[in-house]
Write a protein that holds these residues in place. Sequence first.
Motif, PDB file in Angstrom:
ATOM      1  N   HIS A  68     -30.575 103.337 -19.330  1.00 27.54           N
ATOM      2  CA  HIS A  68     -29.466 104.290 -19.175  1.00 27.54           C
ATOM      3  C   HIS A  68     -29.642 105.469 -20.128  1.00 27.54           C
ATOM      4  CE1 HIS A  68     -25.100 105.396 -19.943  1.00 27.54           C
ATOM      5  NE2 HIS A  68     -25.229 105.563 -18.641  1.00 27.54           N
ATOM      6  N   GLN A  73     -28.541 108.428  -7.344  1.00 28.26           N
ATOM      7  CA  GLN A  73     -27.171 107.929  -7.545  1.00 28.26           C
ATOM      8  C   GLN A  73     -26.222 109.109  -7.726  1.00 28.26           C
ATOM      9  OE1 GLN A  73     -26.454 106.484 -11.484  1.00 28.26           O
ATOM     10  NE2 GLN A  73     -28.305 107.439 -12.298  1.00 28.26           N
ATOM     11  N   GLU A  81     -29.371 111.047 -11.239  1.00 27.67           N
ATOM     12  CA  GLU A  81     -27.968 111.156 -10.834  1.00 27.67           C
ATOM     13  C   GLU A  81     -27.582 112.619 -10.671  1.00 27.67           C
ATOM     14  OE1 GLU A  81     -25.017 109.292 -13.401  1.00 27.67           O
ATOM     15  OE2 GLU A  81     -23.403 110.398 -12.399  1.00 27.67           O
ATOM     16  N   ASP A 125     -29.603 111.899 -15.952  1.00 29.64           N
ATOM     17  CA  ASP A 125     -28.481 112.627 -15.368  1.00 29.64           C
ATOM     18  C   ASP A 125     -28.960 114.068 -15.248  1.00 29.64           C
ATOM     19  OD1 ASP A 125     -26.445 110.510 -15.434  1.00 29.64           O
ATOM     20  OD2 ASP A 125     -26.593 110.692 -17.610  1.00 29.64           O
ATOM     21  N   GLU A 160     -33.335 106.430 -16.248  1.00 27.65           N
ATOM     22  CA  GLU A 160     -32.286 107.230 -15.612  1.00 27.65           C
ATOM     23  C   GLU A 160     -32.152 108.628 -16.205  1.00 27.65           C
ATOM     24  OE1 GLU A 160     -28.368 107.096 -16.951  1.00 27.65           O
ATOM     25  OE2 GLU A 160     -27.496 107.663 -15.048  1.00 27.65           O
ATOM     26  N   LYS A 188     -25.031 115.131 -11.183  1.00 30.86           N
ATOM     27  CA  LYS A 188     -23.826 115.229 -12.013  1.00 30.86           C
ATOM     28  C   LYS A 188     -23.072 116.513 -11.643  1.00 30.86           C
ATOM     29  CE  LYS A 188     -23.313 111.993 -15.249  1.00 30.86           C
ATOM     30  NZ  LYS A 188     -22.368 110.934 -14.888  1.00 30.86           N
TER      31      LYS A 188
END
Length: 318
Positions: free
Chosen positions: A42, A199, A158, A71, A69, A160
Amino acid sequence: MTIHARPGGKTAVLTALSLIITLVALSGQGHPPYKKKTLIAHRGASGSAPEHTLEAYRLALAQGADFVEPDLQITRDGVLVCLHDLTLERTTDVEEVFPDRFKTEGGEKHWDVSDFTLDEIKRLDAGSWFDPKFRGARVPTFQEMIDLVRGRAGLFPETKGPEVYGSRGFDMERLLLDLLRKNRLDKPGADKKTPIVIQSFSAESLRKMAVELKTKLPLILLVEPQDGKRWMTAEGMKEARQFATGLGPNKALVDGNPEVVKLAHDLGLSVTLWTFRAKTPGRFRTVRDEMNYFLNEIDVDAVFTDNPDQFPRQTAGR
Ligand code: G3P
Ligand code: CA
């Protein structure tokens, strides 16, 4: 198992065979896109190094992450960079380097990522806030992250604030898929050592990528605790299934409700939980115990953790 054909029973035989083939294919495997209980670092190994720096990503790789991951945010000149917040002040020294470049919202000063060019953002120190020993760490571009991680783990980007960026004239989904295409990572299985899973908390962002941009990459719908009633029901999951391949609920939505994991699996959706942190293991003695419980007793497929070195490897089928 013997299947006896009866006159007129050809369809039933074919159905049974197809079921058997499916069961054999799935046996010993996780729910797509996972083949085993899966460790997602993460923001990198963000419990031990400053989140979203190459240092945190390198450590995640050294600690055996299956995926790392990022963002994603967008600079003023349209470059995807890896950062959790839409603003720069929490994790960089932007206040010192650009003291006058803030906006005021609700009485607070903010330095939006999209107000700064990549060159400007590269002048910022993204490490000292975490620990002085990381002074000089930089905000990485997504391309720099791909270059580091490729061949060593998967990437789990991800989107965002995609709607916020949309209102500022950027198309985050297209930027992401275009960059993956340039790196020949835009198709499932394109690089076996570098699987890609996308995601988002934004159902609209995922829907756009699935329906309008027609990506075949796995898409995970993240679910905040307050959105559990919307998505963690049979009806919500059937809707999510139209544009996503899995759910990414906050762990609070699953703790005490293991039946939602079975429901998701029965509907063909994977379950990826967030976020597991050594400093806050909740009602468990350690974060390792906590991850072990959710992975092996509740049967979730994957976990996001700040502490990849605490992943329960021996008991998680690795
Ligand atoms: O993306 C999974 C988890 O990271 C969601 O929370 O706020 O850390 O992006 P956040
Ligand atoms: Ca995230």
